[in-house]
Design an enzyme around this catalytic site. Structure first.
Site, PDB file in Angstrom:
ATOM      1  N   ASP A 172      76.599  55.610  16.205  1.00 26.75           N
ATOM      2  CA  ASP A 172      77.200  56.941  16.054  1.00 26.75           C
ATOM      3  C   ASP A 172      78.673  56.854  16.486  1.00 26.75           C
ATOM      4  OD1 ASP A 172      77.235  56.857  18.801  1.00 26.75           O
ATOM      5  OD2 ASP A 172      76.513  58.905  19.049  1.00 26.75           O
TER       6      ASP A 172
ATOM      7  N   LYS B  35      71.923  55.078  10.462  1.00 27.19           N
ATOM      8  CA  LYS B  35      71.953  55.647  11.811  1.00 27.19           C
ATOM      9  C   LYS B  35      70.707  56.506  12.047  1.00 27.19           C
ATOM     10  CE  LYS B  35      73.952  59.342  13.259  1.00 27.19           C
ATOM     11  NZ  LYS B  35      74.868  60.448  13.510  1.00 27.19           N
TER      12      LYS B  35
END
Ligand code: SF4
Length: 214
Positions: free
Chosen positions: A141, A122
């Protein structure tokens, strides 16, 4: 409506409703500082991170300054964000690794970035996308995870598998905006506990409402 067509229509509508991404991390002036801010944002809000990064980066602007600091000084400087003790260690180790392996220059591939302490896919995707304008993947996320599932873009709950599904159905030229668009919609309408489905402009394309267009 087949999944590919429905996905494209969803993102066209999201682009219309959220032409500009508001919010996010601020106060960084280099890829290194953005990397540190993104590491700090794990399990903390952007607001919490933004409240400390101006002072943090004026005191520790580069890998050398974090590498030569004491851990307790770094902990003190970031103590307003969650998991600050772990993050202080990651930041110092990450800085030392950048110096020893990359001549203090932040690498530009996911493969290299995820080898740095505290950096996952991420964080790597956020940095590549938002600073370097490189599309290697999609940052997943909590908003991307929730909305992808609700919108039927994936049936997975593991972020790595969700990203894989999204990469298969979203054209490469749109990868860069996916995270921002889903975060915007997640904050405004498709909220975690009480999604505002009755007023949602995606209602007719969302399996959760049971009124998906045929
Ligand atoms: S219809 Fe409801 S669940 Fe579907 S995207 Fe909109 S707010 Fe989220």
């Amino acid at each position: 409506m087949i999944l590919l067509e429905r996905t494209l229509r969803i993102f066209v509508l999201l682009e219309v409703h959220y032409p500009k991404f508001i919010g996010g991390l601020t106060n960084y002036t280099s890829p290194f500082q953005m990397l540190i801010a993104t590491v700090l944002s794990t399990q903390s809000t952007d607001k919490q991170v933004n409240s400390i990064t101006r002072d943090l980066f004026s005191r520790y602007p580069n890998p050398a300054s974090f590498a030569s600091a004491t851990i307790s000084d770094i902990e003190q400087a970031i103590s307003k964000v969650g998991l600050y003790k772990n993050k202080a260690k990651f930041i110092q180790e990450l800085s030392k690794q950048l110096i020893s392996e990359f001549d203090s220059i932040v690498p530009t591939t996911i493969g290299e970035l995820v080898k740095l302490p505290g950096v996952g896919r991420k964080t790597a995707n956020v940095l590549l996308n938002d600073w370097f304008n490189i599309r290697e993947g999609i940052a997943v996320d909590t908003h991307v995870k929730r909305l992808s599932y609700r919108l039927g873009l994936t049936s997975e709950i593991d972020p790595f598998k969700i990203e894989k599904d999204l990469l298969e159905i979203i054209p490469n030229e749109k990868w860069g905006m996916v995270t921002h668009l889903l975060i915007s919609h997640g904050r405004a309408i498709c909220k975690s506990h009480r999604p505002l489905c009755k007023t949602c402009f995606l209602m007719f394309m969302c399996p959760r409402t049971g009124v998906v267009e045929g």
